[in-house]
Design a protein around this motif. Structure first.
Motif, PDB file in Angstrom:
ATOM      1  N   LEU A  18      -8.052   0.882  -2.343  1.00  0.00           N
ATOM      2  CA  LEU A  18      -8.101   2.077  -1.509  1.00  0.00           C
ATOM      3  C   LEU A  18      -9.015   3.159  -2.046  1.00  0.00           C
ATOM      4  CD1 LEU A  18      -4.317   2.134  -0.683  1.00  0.00           C
ATOM      5  CD2 LEU A  18      -6.184   1.348   0.766  1.00  0.00           C
TER       6      LEU A  18
ATOM      7  N   PHE B 225      -3.473   7.128  -3.386  1.00  0.00           N
ATOM      8  CA  PHE B 225      -2.963   5.880  -2.837  1.00  0.00           C
ATOM      9  C   PHE B 225      -3.252   4.738  -3.794  1.00  0.00           C
ATOM     10  CE2 PHE B 225      -3.731   8.660   0.723  1.00  0.00           C
ATOM     11  CZ  PHE B 225      -2.609   8.481   1.511  1.00  0.00           C
TER      12      PHE B 225
ATOM     13  N   LEU C 205      -3.533   7.097   4.945  1.00  0.00           N
ATOM     14  CA  LEU C 205      -3.748   5.726   4.487  1.00  0.00           C
ATOM     15  C   LEU C 205      -4.570   4.946   5.509  1.00  0.00           C
ATOM     16  CD1 LEU C 205      -3.098   3.283   2.557  1.00  0.00           C
ATOM     17  CD2 LEU C 205      -1.220   2.809   4.116  1.00  0.00           C
TER      18      LEU C 205
ATOM     19  N   LEU D  57       0.874  -1.166   0.000  1.00  0.00           N
ATOM     20  CA  LEU D  57       0.000   0.000   0.000  1.00  0.00           C
ATOM     21  C   LEU D  57       0.908   1.212   0.000  1.00  0.00           C
ATOM     22  CD1 LEU D  57      -2.564  -1.176   2.690  1.00  0.00           C
ATOM     23  CD2 LEU D  57      -2.521  -1.665   0.249  1.00  0.00           C
TER      24      LEU D  57
ATOM     25  N   SER E  61      -2.503   0.200  -4.425  1.00  0.00           N
ATOM     26  CA  SER E  61      -2.010  -1.077  -3.909  1.00  0.00           C
ATOM     27  C   SER E  61      -1.368  -1.840  -5.066  1.00  0.00           C
ATOM     28  CB  SER E  61      -3.145  -1.890  -3.291  1.00  0.00           C
ATOM     29  OG  SER E  61      -4.187  -2.081  -4.212  1.00  0.00           O
TER      30      SER E  61
ATOM     31  N   TYR F 209       1.748   5.541  -1.599  1.00  0.00           N
ATOM     32  CA  TYR F 209       1.266   6.844  -2.071  1.00  0.00           C
ATOM     33  C   TYR F 209       2.073   7.256  -3.290  1.00  0.00           C
ATOM     34  CZ  TYR F 209      -0.093  11.747  -2.124  1.00  0.00           C
ATOM     35  OH  TYR F 209      -0.587  12.976  -2.501  1.00  0.00           O
TER      36      TYR F 209
ATOM     37  N   ARG G 279       1.173  10.883   5.313  1.00  0.00           N
ATOM     38  CA  ARG G 279       0.569   9.964   4.331  1.00  0.00           C
ATOM     39  C   ARG G 279       0.138   8.649   4.984  1.00  0.00           C
ATOM     40  NH1 ARG G 279      -0.938  13.775   1.189  1.00  0.00           N
ATOM     41  NH2 ARG G 279       0.759  14.824   0.117  1.00  0.00           N
TER      42      ARG G 279
END
Length: 195
Positions: A101, A62, A89, A53, A64, A55, A85
């Motif tokens: 996300l 965000f 998250l 996960l 994945s 950024y 961040r």
């Protein structure tokens, strides 16, 4: 190979550093290069897959990534926004059903009315409470309950929702496409059994 990637990513997370890597998938032969801020590794217990996960500063969002699709990790400079961040998250991840996300400030609503015989099927109600994550359950009549949840992506819930087929009285949600596909699949399955 995955473990080497995993160790490099964990090192970058611990040191709050950016990384550059290539992603490969079974559908594409060409690598896609990414520069991101890694924040957390999540494990999908059902499938046994690990996900990064992260950024993406350039896209301001965000994402994945499947860990087994990542190759050639290079650790870059420290990022001063790491803690900020990571907090963002965690907030977004708390509304996620799986690892998707979603978009910032966008949640999808789902409401399922379900029939559960309280005296003989209490285990189903227990399961709904245990597996329903951050959703709520309201008793609306004898043996009738409403399960409500807001998630980043309703599609991720579909395999779980299917396990309640036969008990579902009604289902609705803000993601009309997913709800329509779900109900169409049930109607198609029912038609097959009628033949």
């Amino acid at each position: 190979m995955d473990d080497e990637v995993f160790i490099n990513i964990l090192t970058a997370i611990q040191e709050k550093k950016m990384v550059h890597f290539e992603t490969y998938s079974s559908r594409s032969k060409n690598p896609f290069r990414q520069t991101i801020l890694p924040l957390r590794v999540a494990i999908n217990v059902k499938h046994g897959r690990r996900y990064l996960l992260a950024y993406n500063k350039r896209k301001h969002n965000f994402f994945s990534f499947r860990l087994d699709y990542i190759k050639n990790v290079h650790i870059l400079e420290e990022n001063p926004d790491f803690d900020k961040r990571l907090t963002e998250l965690e907030t977004r991840f708390s509304s996620s059903w799986g690892i998707f996300l979603g978009r910032k400030n966008h949640l999808e609503q789902l409401e399922m009315v379900i029939s559960i015989n309280e005296s003989t099927e209490a285990y189903v109600l227990t399961r709904l409470k245990r597996e329903g994550k951050h959703g709520t359950i309201e008793k609306v009549a004898d043996n009738t309950f409403v399960y409500r949840i807001e998630v980043t992506d309703t599609q991720e819930m579909v395999p779980w929702l299917r396990t309640f087929i036969g008990r579902i009285i009604s289902i609705k949600g803000s993601n009309q496409q997913v709800i329509k596909q779900f109900t169409d699949d049930i109607m198609h399955m029912a038609a097959m059994y009628e033949e």
